[in-house]
Design a protein around this motif. Sequence first.
Motif, PDB file in Angstrom:
ATOM      1  N   UNK A   4      10.648   5.795   0.345  1.00 52.39           N
ATOM      2  CA  UNK A   4      11.681   5.341   1.179  1.00 52.39           C
ATOM      3  C   UNK A   4      11.801   4.042   0.235  1.00 52.39           C
ATOM      4  N   UNK A   5      13.226   4.156  -0.218  1.00 48.57           N
ATOM      5  CA  UNK A   5      13.912   2.950  -0.926  1.00 48.57           C
ATOM      6  C   UNK A   5      13.739   1.719  -0.416  1.00 48.57           C
ATOM      7  N   UNK A   6      12.992   0.059  -1.420  1.00 46.04           N
ATOM      8  CA  UNK A   6      12.837  -0.858  -0.708  1.00 46.04           C
ATOM      9  C   UNK A   6      13.847  -0.880  -0.266  1.00 46.04           C
ATOM     10  N   UNK A   7      14.316  -2.415   0.410  1.00 42.00           N
ATOM     11  CA  UNK A   7      15.045  -3.595   0.664  1.00 42.00           C
ATOM     12  C   UNK A   7      15.831  -3.760  -0.403  1.00 42.00           C
ATOM     13  N   UNK A   8      16.743  -3.823  -0.641  1.00 42.79           N
ATOM     14  CA  UNK A   8      17.164  -5.868  -1.146  1.00 42.79           C
ATOM     15  C   UNK A   8      16.535  -6.674  -1.042  1.00 42.79           C
ATOM     16  N   UNK A  11      10.281  -9.799  -0.715  1.00 38.86           N
ATOM     17  CA  UNK A  11       9.452  -9.132  -0.392  1.00 38.86           C
ATOM     18  C   UNK A  11       8.728  -9.992  -0.115  1.00 38.86           C
ATOM     19  N   UNK A  12       8.611 -10.702   1.458  1.00 35.49           N
ATOM     20  CA  UNK A  12       7.320 -10.811   1.755  1.00 35.49           C
ATOM     21  C   UNK A  12       5.818 -10.122   1.768  1.00 35.49           C
ATOM     22  N   UNK A  13       4.499 -10.879   1.327  1.00 43.12           N
ATOM     23  CA  UNK A  13       3.230 -10.607   1.174  1.00 43.12           C
ATOM     24  C   UNK A  13       3.476 -10.031   3.178  1.00 43.12           C
ATOM     25  N   UNK A  14       2.589  -9.121   3.055  1.00 47.39           N
ATOM     26  CA  UNK A  14       1.724  -8.564   3.750  1.00 47.39           C
ATOM     27  C   UNK A  14       1.251  -9.075   5.377  1.00 47.39           C
ATOM     28  N   UNK A  15       0.559 -10.162   4.234  1.00 50.45           N
ATOM     29  CA  UNK A  15       0.102 -10.817   5.320  1.00 50.45           C
ATOM     30  C   UNK A  15       1.049 -11.857   5.456  1.00 50.45           C
ATOM     31  N   UNK A  16       1.684 -12.650   5.423  1.00 42.52           N
ATOM     32  CA  UNK A  16       2.965 -12.959   6.112  1.00 42.52           C
ATOM     33  C   UNK A  16       3.448 -12.014   7.427  1.00 42.52           C
ATOM     34  N   UNK A  17       3.797 -10.782   6.320  1.00 45.97           N
ATOM     35  CA  UNK A  17       4.820  -9.955   8.017  1.00 45.97           C
ATOM     36  C   UNK A  17       3.153  -9.498   8.697  1.00 45.97           C
ATOM     37  N   UNK A  18       1.982  -9.499   8.600  1.00 47.85           N
ATOM     38  CA  UNK A  18       1.166  -9.214   9.600  1.00 47.85           C
ATOM     39  C   UNK A  18       0.941  -9.976  10.535  1.00 47.85           C
ATOM     40  N   UNK A  19       1.262 -11.901  10.045  1.00 44.87           N
ATOM     41  CA  UNK A  19       0.827 -13.054  11.210  1.00 44.87           C
ATOM     42  C   UNK A  19       2.202 -13.062  11.831  1.00 44.87           C
ATOM     43  N   UNK A  20       3.027 -12.202  11.434  1.00 41.08           N
ATOM     44  CA  UNK A  20       4.831 -12.016  12.154  1.00 41.08           C
ATOM     45  C   UNK A  20       4.141 -11.074  13.264  1.00 41.08           C
ATOM     46  N   UNK A  49       6.111  -1.831   3.001  1.00 35.65           N
ATOM     47  CA  UNK A  49       7.007  -1.812   2.285  1.00 35.65           C
ATOM     48  C   UNK A  49       6.158  -2.534   1.306  1.00 35.65           C
ATOM     49  N   UNK A  50       5.626  -3.756   2.423  1.00 36.22           N
ATOM     50  CA  UNK A  50       4.909  -4.439   1.546  1.00 36.22           C
ATOM     51  C   UNK A  50       3.612  -4.260   1.005  1.00 36.22           C
ATOM     52  N   UNK A  51       2.794  -3.321   1.632  1.00 34.99           N
ATOM     53  CA  UNK A  51       1.463  -2.857   1.055  1.00 34.99           C
ATOM     54  C   UNK A  51       1.340  -2.217  -0.243  1.00 34.99           C
ATOM     55  N   UNK A  52       3.011  -1.266   0.422  1.00 32.63           N
ATOM     56  CA  UNK A  52       3.261  -0.247  -1.395  1.00 32.63           C
ATOM     57  C   UNK A  52       3.471  -1.255  -1.726  1.00 32.63           C
ATOM     58  N   UNK A  53       4.195  -2.336  -2.105  1.00 26.16           N
ATOM     59  CA  UNK A  53       3.822  -3.228  -3.117  1.00 26.16           C
ATOM     60  C   UNK A  53       3.018  -3.624  -4.074  1.00 26.16           C
ATOM     61  N   UNK A  54       1.923  -3.982  -3.005  1.00 25.07           N
ATOM     62  CA  UNK A  54       0.726  -4.313  -3.993  1.00 25.07           C
ATOM     63  C   UNK A  54      -0.382  -3.291  -4.620  1.00 25.07           C
ATOM     64  N   UNK A  55       0.093  -1.973  -4.094  1.00 24.39           N
ATOM     65  CA  UNK A  55      -0.660  -0.773  -4.911  1.00 24.39           C
ATOM     66  C   UNK A  55      -0.118  -0.353  -6.756  1.00 24.39           C
ATOM     67  N   UNK A  56      -0.908  -0.978  -7.208  1.00 24.26           N
ATOM     68  CA  UNK A  56      -1.342  -0.887  -8.311  1.00 24.26           C
ATOM     69  C   UNK A  56      -1.153   0.716  -9.298  1.00 24.26           C
TER      70      UNK A  56
END
Length: 59
Positions: A4-8, A11-20, A49-56
């Motif tokens: 899935x393409x990333x939204x423009x 991105x917030x961090x996965x931790x920030x989204x998880x908090x929400x 998307x945030x987790x995928x962005x954290x993958x190296x």
Amino acid sequence: MPHQPRPPGPLRTADDVNRDIRSLWPEPETALSGEAEIRYVALLVEWAAAVQGDVVPAA
């Protein structure tokens, strides 16, 4: 599963989204309302998307 393409925008961090996500359930046994469930699904997509962005990528 297709990529899935990333939204423009930033991105917030996965931790920030998880908090929400966790804030949607003040008590774990409480069911989500229809509106909260829609918000939950949107947050899950953002979190993924945030987790995928954290993958190296491997070298």
